[in-house]
Write a protein that holds these residues in place. Structure first.
Motif, PDB file in Angstrom:
ATOM      1  N   THR A 145      57.148  53.019   3.664  1.00  0.00           N
ATOM      2  CA  THR A 145      57.472  51.616   3.402  1.00  0.00           C
ATOM      3  C   THR A 145      57.834  50.957   4.726  1.00  0.00           C
ATOM      4  OG1 THR A 145      58.759  50.075   2.060  1.00  0.00           O
ATOM      5  CG2 THR A 145      59.948  51.938   3.009  1.00  0.00           C
ATOM      6  N   ASN A 194      48.910  51.903   4.376  1.00  0.00           N
ATOM      7  CA  ASN A 194      50.146  52.124   3.613  1.00  0.00           C
ATOM      8  C   ASN A 194      49.888  51.748   2.151  1.00  0.00           C
ATOM      9  OD1 ASN A 194      52.612  51.056   6.129  1.00  0.00           O
ATOM     10  ND2 ASN A 194      51.351  52.863   6.028  1.00  0.00           N
ATOM     11  N   TRP A 238      51.878  50.382  -1.557  1.00  0.00           N
ATOM     12  CA  TRP A 238      53.055  49.619  -1.941  1.00  0.00           C
ATOM     13  C   TRP A 238      53.190  49.508  -3.454  1.00  0.00           C
ATOM     14  CZ3 TRP A 238      57.435  47.881  -0.149  1.00  0.00           C
ATOM     15  CH2 TRP A 238      58.097  46.831  -0.797  1.00  0.00           C
ATOM     16  N   THR A 266      55.845  47.257  -5.851  1.00  0.00           N
ATOM     17  CA  THR A 266      56.980  46.325  -5.880  1.00  0.00           C
ATOM     18  C   THR A 266      58.070  46.785  -6.842  1.00  0.00           C
ATOM     19  OG1 THR A 266      55.603  44.429  -5.277  1.00  0.00           O
ATOM     20  CG2 THR A 266      57.654  43.958  -6.455  1.00  0.00           C
ATOM     21  N   TYR A 325      60.235  49.377  -5.378  1.00  0.00           N
ATOM     22  CA  TYR A 325      61.031  48.801  -4.278  1.00  0.00           C
ATOM     23  C   TYR A 325      62.205  48.004  -4.846  1.00  0.00           C
ATOM     24  CZ  TYR A 325      62.145  45.239  -0.747  1.00  0.00           C
ATOM     25  OH  TYR A 325      62.798  44.384   0.105  1.00  0.00           O
ATOM     26  N   ARG A 381      56.654  40.798   1.163  1.00  0.00           N
ATOM     27  CA  ARG A 381      56.048  41.638   0.126  1.00  0.00           C
ATOM     28  C   ARG A 381      56.356  41.251  -1.313  1.00  0.00           C
ATOM     29  NH1 ARG A 381      55.647  47.528   3.006  1.00  0.00           N
ATOM     30  NH2 ARG A 381      54.869  46.680   4.957  1.00  0.00           N
ATOM     31  N   ASN A 397      48.269  47.315   4.233  1.00  0.00           N
ATOM     32  CA  ASN A 397      49.022  47.708   3.045  1.00  0.00           C
ATOM     33  C   ASN A 397      48.189  47.434   1.804  1.00  0.00           C
ATOM     34  OD1 ASN A 397      51.354  48.728   1.922  1.00  0.00           O
ATOM     35  ND2 ASN A 397      52.447  46.781   1.892  1.00  0.00           N
ATOM     36  N   TRP A 430      51.220  43.491   4.638  1.00  0.00           N
ATOM     37  CA  TRP A 430      51.948  44.602   5.281  1.00  0.00           C
ATOM     38  C   TRP A 430      53.301  44.094   5.737  1.00  0.00           C
ATOM     39  CZ3 TRP A 430      53.917  45.256  10.276  1.00  0.00           C
ATOM     40  CH2 TRP A 430      54.555  46.514  10.440  1.00  0.00           C
TER      41      TRP A 430
END
Ligand code: CS2
Ligand code: MG
Length: 403
Positions: A159, A180, A182, A184, A187, A215, A393, A403
């Protein structure tokens, strides 16, 4: 008048790439400017070498404002990160020259000191919440009054802001962009836990910051801001992509968490609406990417009308030349907020000898005439340019993301 007789671009890579402009006058006075744009260094080097330097030779180095206007309005193709980083490098070098000839540190030319020192924030990061808190406690022990917290997200391989090395974070990590991934939802679950643990461990007399790094959607950012309010964040940075400045109205409707934006802005036009509608609390534009000291002063003056404070970007991909210029600006600007300070490596510091100092969470540019920083060209020559891209990302389903 000090006439510009030479200017050259120096590219060096003491652990990461830096681009530096060095201007020389007919009286021998030289000035330096940072021209580093992470992942796009050669674009700025070419813009300077091929399109700017030929226009500088023979000009009066004291005419900083006129040179700025010439390079901005004379380009026809205005703004953008490459153009404004190149203009910034020229601007920094000319302020450096003016200070050296006047025998004064640049902050004295900007109106003198408005404070005794510049409050900086360090970066505590870790794979787990516990790791992150451990590093944050070390920063607190070093006297930092402001600490940024970034931790790993369970279930995600990587991250933003979390590196193998806890103190030196360099995201441009490969010859082609690292991919990368991701999520959400994952996170949004961990950040409130991080801040809860941080307040329990560090107490309330330290500012805690967090970088969302573009993000979240506006409503997701509103959700996170609301969740973090009990822990009093100093700011939430880059909560949502800021091309649409109006998006911040939606965040503001849902949270009082202070918002910081602007490290990727390159002119006052990028932030005018955010400032005039009081949609942010800190403006992060920097000397190196927003047209230099001359233009950043204009952005700060507009922000001051709306009680918005500065919070300049200061990652390791901004060279010690930019850090020196930023500290002169920070010491003098009336609506100073905080300065990011990601320490450079000893290798980088050796290439860029400087007068600025850190003590007990505060920095000072020093009293050397000009910017108080230089580039050791012999050392610099020993570090070949090494292409490095910032990561990209994607969401877990492969969708390209921020990203
Ligand atoms: O707030 C920050 O320092 C970050 O956003 C930077 O690490 C940013 O990712 C890099 O400067 C990009 O080169
Ligand atoms: Mg950031």
């Amino acid at each position: 008048m000090p006439k510009i007789v030479d200017a050259k671009v120096i590219i060096t890579c003491p652990g990461r790439n830096f681009v530096t402009l060095k201007i020389t006058c007919d009286d021998g006075t030289t000035g330096v400017g940072d021209a580093t744009l992470n992942g796009r260094e050669l674009s700025v080097a070419s813009y300077l070498t091929d399109h700017v330097i030929p226009c500088l030779i023979g000009r009066d180095a004291h005419r900083i404002e006129d040179v700025w206007q010439y390079l901005y309005k004379g380009a026809y193709w205005r703004r953008g990160p490459v153009t404004m980083t190149a203009i910034a490098a020229v601007d920094m070098a000319l302020w450096d020259i003016k200070g050296k000839i006047a025998g004064l540190p640049v902050y004295q030319l900007l109106g003198g000191a408005s404070r005794e020192g510049v409050m900086v924030y360090g970066h505590a990061n870790g794979t787990t919440i516990e790791d992150t808190i451990e590093v944050a406690l070390d920063y607190q022990a070093q006297g930092y009054k402001a600490i940024r917290l970034q931790c790993g997200v369970p279930g995600m391989a990587s991250t933003y802001g979390v590196s193998k090395d806890k103190y030196f974070y360099e995201p441009a990590d490969a010859d082609l962009p690292t991919e990368n991934v991701w999520n959400t939802a994952k996170y949004l679950r961990v950040v409130p836990e991080l801040f809860k643990a941080a307040r329990e461990a560090l107490g309330w007399d330290v500012h805690l910051l967090h970088d969302i790094h573009h993000r979240l959607t506006p409503i997701e950012a509103g959700r996170l801001g609301k969740d973090l309010e009990p822990y009093r964040p100093f700011w939430l940075e880059d909560a949502t992509p800021a091309e649409n400045q109006e998006a911040f109205k939606l965040i503001r409707q849902h949270t009082t968490a202070p918002l910081a934006v602007g490290e990727i802005f390159n002119s006052i036009w990028d932030c005018k609406d955010l400032i005039q509608n009081q949609l942010i609390d800190y403006i992060r534009a920097t000397v190196v990417h927003a047209g230099g000291i001359t233009h950043l002063r204009r952005i700060a003056a507009l922000a001051d009308l709306y009680q918005i404070r500065t919070g300049c970007h200061g990652a390791t991909d901004l060279s010690p030349v930019c850090m020196a210029a930023a500290l002169h600006f920070d010491l003098s600007v009336p609506n100073f907020g905080v300065q990011e300070y990601m320490r450079h490596t000893p290798e980088t510091d050796a290439v860029f000898p400087h007068a600025y100092t850190f003590e007990n969470g505060m920095m000072h540019p020093g009293e050397a005439p000009g910017l108080g920083v230089d580039i050791d060209e012999e050392l610099a020559a020993g570090y070949e340019y090494n292409r490095a891209f910032l990561p990209v990302n994607r969401l877990e389903d492969g969708t390209m993301y921020n990203w």
